[in-house]
Every structure is written in structure tokens, then in C-alpha cells.
Design an enzyme around this catalytic site. Structure first.
Site, PDB file in Angstrom:
ATOM      1  CG  HIS A 192     -10.509  35.146   6.574  1.00  0.00           C
ATOM      2  ND1 HIS A 192     -10.109  36.152   6.098  1.00  0.00           N
ATOM      3  CD2 HIS A 192      -9.350  34.704   7.286  1.00  0.00           C
ATOM      4  CE1 HIS A 192      -8.766  36.360   6.284  1.00  0.00           C
ATOM      5  NE2 HIS A 192      -8.561  35.575   7.106  1.00  0.00           N
ATOM      6  CG  HIS A 292      -2.769  29.946   9.837  1.00  0.00           C
ATOM      7  ND1 HIS A 292      -2.917  30.334  11.294  1.00  0.00           N
ATOM      8  CD2 HIS A 292      -3.381  30.965   9.216  1.00  0.00           C
ATOM      9  CE1 HIS A 292      -3.389  31.449  11.624  1.00  0.00           C
ATOM     10  NE2 HIS A 292      -3.807  31.929  10.165  1.00  0.00           N
TER      11      HIS A 292
END
Length: 383
Positions: A192, A292
Site C-alpha cells: 500500500h 486493480h
């Protein structure tokens, strides 16, 4: 055929709001698109209201290239996440209309299939205590559900650095998951964008014994040279790209050879065809594509159509078997994951239809969470 209007609808869960766009035509056909905005849903809805009046209404839904170009450049300002996400929703819906009008699934209109099924990986499955025992048990549940790949961010609220105790704890979670799923299951490690290059390199070295198929966003996405430094100091594949919203902005990433897998989000990059163009550029750099996807059934369907016709596609992210599984009712028609794979959609268009009655069961919520807060992985609503 002409577009008469677009309408917007929001499905809410404790940690995400899913925005749906329906594009209506004068011949009675409608198409649907979707994206997930984190903390900017009102801004997206505002943009879509203006774009619907200024660009979309009156357009031919078959002229997708022209519509996307006008939406991206016709307002003169530089298009960012909100504009590109709005474009994506409308673009997906146009492909849905075109497929329905021609009686063909979208992947047939994009060049036809290069695979018979699409490998999926599970996300959103580890809403448990951050202990090796809890992660081990949850990971076993993913494999029992039929998945042959799964992803986790084991690093808690880590940011830039990770102290020794948290490093030991995080690595122990990866070790527990690898033990649970065995050597045959693909294990993906999310970071992240948390870490400095030095920290990311150190963590990558500690993760090597567990054979992750990639480490994702080891550094914040703004500095691609920092990412290239990590890539130069680890043998693990690097994945990134979900927070890049224009395919032109991937140019430097390719030039630096800083990533082995790119992760564009169809719902933020301007839609299916924009992402397909990016995938073709990635192919010339021998880079794989693993989109994603934190969306619901419409966005997932769009991803399957892209995967069907993309030679350098690797694997598809999917949340909806473990996080808010009920949202699948909002747009029925999506194939289920069987033996770790989606079947290709076969119905005309995207192959899913928005069910407004089911959507009403998911009223919009605050739907915000902080990836740098303690226990963010629980995906609980904020108080």
C-alpha cells in the site's frame, strides 16, 4: 442511436461506496458502468451531472473514442482521478450498449479471446485479529472456497518505517499464510505504498523465503525512481499502478523498468479501451497486467472482458466472495469463481444488469477508512 441521459446510483457498504452509471438511449437500450471512489463520491457525482449535460447527452454510444476524447480534453483542465473515473463509468456503459445492440459480449468486439477462463485472487478475506493463528485459519478458508491465489497486507499501520516488533509480527503473518495455503497457491503481498525504499528492500529480503508472486506498491506512487531503487535491490517481482489515472503517466514507469506487473484500475483509468491500450504498451515492455479491482459485479465484469482479450494479462483481483458478498445481487449475471477462475462472460454487452431493487438494500454510507490507522484491515465503519 443517441444517448438521451445518464443516471447515477450508489450502493453503500461500511467501507466502500460503489457508484453505478446507467446510460440511456433513444432506442431503449441501456448500459451500466461502475467505479469505487474512496472519499470522493460526491465529487464524482457532481462531475457526472455536468458531463452528462455537456458531453454525454446526444452522443452516439458507438462513438466511444470520440466521447472519451471530448470528456477528457473538452473541459481543458487536466483530467485527474475524478474525471477519469467518470469517463470510465460512461465508457463501460457504452460498451455494454454496443454489445447488446450487436448481440455480442464485449470481449468479442475487442479482438476476441486469448484464454478460456480468468484466474482470480482473493482479497478482503483477512478481517481477523493480526495473529498468525487467525491469519492461518482465514487463509485456509480462501483455499477451501476454491481460490488458488490470495493477497494480504500484513503490515498493520506501518508508514515509511516498520519497527522491529512489527516487522517480526508482519513476517510471521506471511509465514502463517504460506503454511496454510501450501507451496502451490500464489501468495501476493500488498504494501500500500507504505515504505521508504530502504525499508521496502529490507522487508522484501525477509519475505523471500515465502516466495511471494509479487510485492505491491512498496513505495508511495509519486516517486518512480524510489520504486526503481527497490526493484534494483530485490529479486521479487514488483507490482504497482492502481493510483495512476492516465495511461500516459505509465511511460516513465516503463522507461525505468521499475515494475514487472502493472495494476491499472479500469474504473479510474478511463474505462475498458483505455486500459486495453495501456496493456498493449505494457506488452511491448514485457510487463504483465493484473488490474486493480475493489469494485462490485459491474466493474468485475468489465475486468473479465479485458482479461479475455489481453495476451499479457496475469490475474484478476476480487473482493466480493469475502467482503460484502451481498453486493453481487446488485448486478446479477457475473460468473462465480470456480477452481480459482472466472469463466468468460457470454451474454451480450458486459453480461450483467443493474437491479435497482437489490441496490436499494445497500443505501449509501459514510464508507471511509484509513489504511494507516490501527486495525484498518477489519474494514469496520468509522464511529
Amino acid at each position: 442511436m443517441r444517448i438521451t441521459k445518464l443516471t447515477t446510483h450508489v450502493a453503500g457498504t461500511p467501507w466502500r461506496n460503489l457508484t453505478y452509471v446507467r446510460v440511456h438511449t433513444d432506442e431503449g437500450l441501456t448500459g451500466v458502468g461502475e467505479t469505487r471512489m474512496l472519499g470522493h463520491t460526491d465529487a464524482l457525482l457532481g462531475y457526472l451531472a455536468e458531463a452528462g449535460r455537456n458531453h454525454v447527452a446526444g452522443s452516439d454510444p458507438f462513438d466511444i473514442e470520440d466521447l472519451v476524447h471530448r470528456m477528457k480534453y473538452g473541459d481543458y483542465g487536466r483530467a485527474g482521478e475524478i474525471v477519469m473515473s467518470g469517463i470510465a463509468c460512461v465508457e463501460m456503459a457504452c460498451w455494454d450498449i454496443v454489445g447488446k445492440a450487436l448481440g455480442q459480449p464485449v470481449w468479442r468486439l475487442l479482438g476476441g479471446r486469448v484464454r478460456d477462463r480468468v484466474k482470480a485472487y482473493a482479497n478482503g478475506w483477512y478481517t481477523v485479529e493480526r495473529s498468525p493463528e487467525a491469519f492461518h485459519e482465514a487463509a485456509r478458508g480462501v483455499v477451501e472456497r476454491g481460490y488458488r491465489a490470495l493477497k494480504l497486507d500484513p503490515f498493520g499501520a506501518g508508514r515509511l518505517e516498520l519497527d522491529h516488533a512489527e516487522t517480526v509480527r508482519s513476517v510471521s503473518l506471511v509465514e502463517a499464510v504460506r503454511d496454510a495455503v501450501g507451496p502451490e497457491t500464489e501468495l501476493l503481498v500488498e504494501m500500500h505504498g507504505r515504505f521508504s525504499p530502504a525499508t521496502a528492500i529490507r522487508l522484501a529480503r525477509l519475505l523471500e523465503p515465502y516466495d511471494p508472486a509479487w510485492i505491491e506498491e512498496p513505495c508511495p506512487p509519486e516517486n518512480l525512481k524510489a520504486l526503481a531503487k527497490v526493484a534494483a535491490h530485490t529479486t521479487l517481482p514488483i507490482a504497482t499502478g492502481e493510483r495512476i489515472h492516465d495511461r500516459a503517466e505509465f511511460r516513465e514507469l516503463f522507461e525505468l523498468q521499475a515494475a514487472d506487473i502493472i495494476q491499472p484500475d479500469i474504473g479510474h483509468l478511463g474505462g475498458i479501451l483505455e486500459t486495453r491500450k495501456l496493456a498493449a504498451t505494457a506488452e511491448t515492455h514485457y510487463v504483465l497486467v493484473a488490474p486493480h479491482n475493489v469494485g462490485g459485479p459491474v466493474l468485475t465484469a468489465a475486468n473479465l472482458h479485458l482479461a479475455a482479450c489481453t495476451p499479457n494479462f496475469k490475474i484478476q483481483e476480487h473482493f466480493n466472495d469475502f467482503a460484502d458478498a451481498g453486493v453481487k445481487r446488485v448486478a446479477p449475471g457475473l460468473p462465480e469463481v470456480v477452481d480459482g477462475h472466472f469463466a468468460l462472460p457470454t451474454a451480450p454487452g458486459l453480461g450483467v444488469e443493474l437491479d435497482l431493487d437489490a441496490l436499494a438494500e445497500f443505501p449509501r454510507q459514510r464508507a471511509a477508512f484509513d489504511l494507516f490507522a490501527d486495525d484498518w484491515h477489519m474494514r469496520d465503519p468509522r464511529p
